[in-house]
Design a protein around this motif. Structure first.
Motif, short mmCIF file in Angstrom:
data_model
loop_
_atom_site.label_atom_id
_atom_site.label_comp_id
_atom_site.label_asym_id
_atom_site.label_seq_id
_atom_site.Cartn_x
_atom_site.Cartn_y
_atom_site.Cartn_z
N THR A 183 -95.04 18.49 -20.83
CA THR A 183 -95.64 18.19 -19.53
C THR A 183 -96.01 19.48 -18.79
OG1 THR A 183 -93.37 18.00 -18.67
CG2 THR A 183 -94.53 15.96 -19.18
N THR A 184 -95.06 20.38 -18.70
CA THR A 184 -95.27 21.60 -17.92
C THR A 184 -96.34 22.49 -18.55
OG1 THR A 184 -92.91 21.47 -17.44
CG2 THR A 184 -94.04 23.45 -16.73
N PHE A 185 -96.49 22.41 -19.87
CA PHE A 185 -97.46 23.23 -20.58
C PHE A 185 -98.89 22.93 -20.13
CE2 PHE A 185 -99.60 25.02 -24.34
CZ PHE A 185 -98.83 26.16 -24.55
N ALA A 186 -99.09 21.77 -19.53
CA ALA A 186 -100.43 21.37 -19.08
C ALA A 186 -100.81 21.97 -17.73
CB ALA A 186 -100.53 19.85 -19.02
N LEU A 187 -99.87 22.64 -17.05
CA LEU A 187 -100.12 23.21 -15.74
C LEU A 187 -100.63 24.65 -15.83
CD1 LEU A 187 -96.90 22.08 -13.81
CD2 LEU A 187 -99.16 20.99 -13.75
N THR A 188 -101.21 25.12 -14.73
CA THR A 188 -101.47 26.55 -14.56
C THR A 188 -100.50 27.05 -13.49
OG1 THR A 188 -103.05 26.44 -12.72
CG2 THR A 188 -103.92 26.04 -14.94
N HIS A 189 -100.43 28.35 -13.31
CA HIS A 189 -99.52 28.90 -12.31
C HIS A 189 -100.05 28.76 -10.89
CE1 HIS A 189 -96.94 31.45 -15.25
NE2 HIS A 189 -96.54 30.20 -15.16
N ASP A 190 -101.22 28.14 -10.74
CA ASP A 190 -101.71 27.80 -9.40
C ASP A 190 -101.23 26.43 -8.97
OD1 ASP A 190 -103.16 30.19 -9.00
OD2 ASP A 190 -104.82 29.42 -10.21
N ASP A 191 -100.66 25.67 -9.90
CA ASP A 191 -100.15 24.34 -9.60
C ASP A 191 -98.70 24.41 -9.12
OD1 ASP A 191 -102.57 23.09 -10.47
OD2 ASP A 191 -101.91 23.35 -12.56
N TRP A 192 -98.21 23.28 -8.61
CA TRP A 192 -96.83 23.19 -8.14
C TRP A 192 -95.97 22.45 -9.16
CZ3 TRP A 192 -94.57 25.35 -3.94
CH2 TRP A 192 -95.41 25.86 -2.93
N LEU A 193 -94.73 22.91 -9.31
CA LEU A 193 -93.75 22.24 -10.16
C LEU A 193 -92.53 21.89 -9.31
CD1 LEU A 193 -92.97 21.43 -13.12
CD2 LEU A 193 -91.70 23.59 -13.21
N LEU A 194 -92.13 20.61 -9.35
CA LEU A 194 -90.98 20.14 -8.57
C LEU A 194 -90.00 19.48 -9.52
CD1 LEU A 194 -93.82 19.63 -6.77
CD2 LEU A 194 -92.08 19.13 -5.03
N PRO A 195 -89.03 20.23 -10.04
CA PRO A 195 -88.09 19.70 -11.04
C PRO A 195 -86.88 19.03 -10.41
CG PRO A 195 -87.72 22.04 -10.75
CD PRO A 195 -88.84 21.67 -9.80
N THR A 196 -86.19 18.23 -11.21
CA THR A 196 -84.87 17.72 -10.83
C THR A 196 -83.82 18.66 -11.41
OG1 THR A 196 -84.40 16.38 -12.79
CG2 THR A 196 -85.80 15.38 -11.10
N TYR A 197 -82.56 18.31 -11.23
CA TYR A 197 -81.48 19.14 -11.74
C TYR A 197 -81.47 19.19 -13.27
CZ TYR A 197 -79.34 14.53 -12.20
OH TYR A 197 -79.12 13.21 -12.52
N ARG A 198 -82.08 18.19 -13.96
CA ARG A 198 -82.05 18.20 -15.41
C ARG A 198 -83.29 18.86 -16.02
NH1 ARG A 198 -78.47 15.76 -18.03
NH2 ARG A 198 -78.11 14.20 -16.44
N ASP A 199 -84.14 19.43 -15.21
CA ASP A 199 -85.42 19.94 -15.71
C ASP A 199 -85.46 21.46 -15.81
OD1 ASP A 199 -86.42 17.29 -15.87
OD2 ASP A 199 -86.72 17.32 -13.71
N THR A 200 -84.34 22.05 -16.17
CA THR A 200 -84.32 23.50 -16.39
C THR A 200 -85.34 23.90 -17.44
OG1 THR A 200 -81.97 23.62 -15.79
CG2 THR A 200 -82.87 25.45 -17.05
N GLY A 201 -85.49 23.07 -18.46
CA GLY A 201 -86.44 23.37 -19.52
C GLY A 201 -87.87 23.42 -19.01
#
Length: 346
Positions: free
Chosen positions: A67-85
């Motif tokens: 999932t995260t691989f589809a983002l660029t560093h201009d996008d936002w990522l909002l993880p939960t506690y289990r989303d360290t990966g």
């Protein structure tokens, strides 16, 4: 198709028209293998007394890296506690992650320029926050998106439904990832809802819902990339359910044997996402034992260097507990900091 799949459990290609190029496949494998190494070593650090309570994500690497691989560093990522990966894949430094799970204030502030929010412990609060981040980007004339994660248990929270309705009504450029890993701590998905296909919850809010094999990183990446591109074009949010399984305990302090048998866990281990993609790459002649050994050495060296960096930070002082709450401290926080300094010193 009820559930999108490109490479099946045995590493066989089932949707050749959706397969990306070898460069992308190798990058996806590297991302998965790298975050698996972190997860395994983090548990060891906890057992050595060098890290606090940690929530493993082993077995869910495809869902997080794909999932995260589809983002660029201009996008936002909002993880939960289990989303360290997911955060590691996005670019959060390993040393900072180690410090965070050591509960050190040195790991609390996200790096300047990296649009990732801290790991959320409250369930589902990150979904409405993602809508806010996405709308803020659009108001500033940018086409960036916000991606937020949730578990199957979180999809029963009010925040989940409010965020989907909010995002749908305003066509917010959001990608909502619902990781259906079978368990909300000790409660199985079947006990919290009669719904079988959680992606269909998107229908109630007039937005697309996609169900994907969460252990097939190629399918996860394909579905997420389409959702990201759709959001970037101004066509609104998407809910993606990644069907996977939490083969590890809820946290390192949890004993899953108290509430589930391991028969189902053993069955899911045969669907291992890392093993699956490696088998496929090997069958194509693009991966070998030599490649694997070199990659393991690389990510081992990276991890060990990061732990040394984390170890170089001194013990935090009590006053630092309030230093990363607001960019400009409120009067109440300033007063609390002064009291801590008075009682404990600098």
């Amino acid at each position: 198709m009820d559930m999108l799949q490109i490479i099946d459990e045995g590493g066989t290609l089932v949707s050749p028209d959706l397969l990306p190029g070898d460069e992308t496949l190798l990058a996806l494998y590297r991302a998965m293998r790298r975050i698996r190494h972190f997860d395994e070593r983090a548990v060891v650090l906890h057992r050595q007394g060098r890290m606090g309570v940690y929530p493993p994500y082993g077995g869910m690497e495809a869902s997080q890296a794909g999932t995260t691989f589809a983002l660029t560093h201009d996008d936002w990522l909002l993880p939960t506690y289990r989303d360290t990966g997911a955060a590691l894949t996005y670019g959060l430094p390993i040393a900072q992650v180690v410090l965070y799970w050591r509960t050190s204030p040195h790991g609390w502030a996200m790096p300047e320029g990296l649009k990732v929010l801290p790991f959320y412990i409250p369930i589902a609060t990150q979904y409405p926050h993602a809508v806010g981040c996405a709308l803020a980007e659009r108001m500033q004339g940018r086409s960036n998106v916000a991606m937020a994660f949730i578990g199957d248990g979180g999809s029963s929270e009010g925040d989940f439904h409010e965020a989907l309705n909010f995002a749908g009504a305003l066509s917010a450029p959001c990608v909502f990832i619902l990781q259906n890993n079978g368990w909300a701590i000790s409660v199985p998905t079947s006990a919290q809802t009669k719904a079988v296909n959680l992606s269909k919850r998107a229908d109630g809010y007039g937005i697309p819902g996609v169900r994907v094999d969460g252990n097939d990183i190629v399918a996860v990446y394909h579905a997420t990339r389409e959702a990201v591109e759709r959001a970037r074009r101004g066509e609104g949010p998407t809910l993606i359910e990644t069907v996977t399984y939490r083969v590890k305990p809820h946290t390192v302090s949890d004993d899953p044997g108290r509430y589930r048998t391991e028969d189902l866990t053993k069955e899911w281990l045969t669907k291992d996402p890392v093993v699956r993609l490696r088998a496929f790459l090997t069958s194509r002649g693009t991966w070998s034992d030599e490649h694997e050994a070199a990659l393991v050495q690389e990510i081992t060296d990276e991890f060990e260097a990061a732990v040394l960096e984390a170890d170089s930070y001194g013990e935090p002082t009590p006053s630092e507990i309030v230093d990363h709450v607001f960019a400009t401290p409120t009067p109440a926080l300033s007063e609390q900091r002064a009291l801590l300094l008075e009682e404990y010193g600098a």
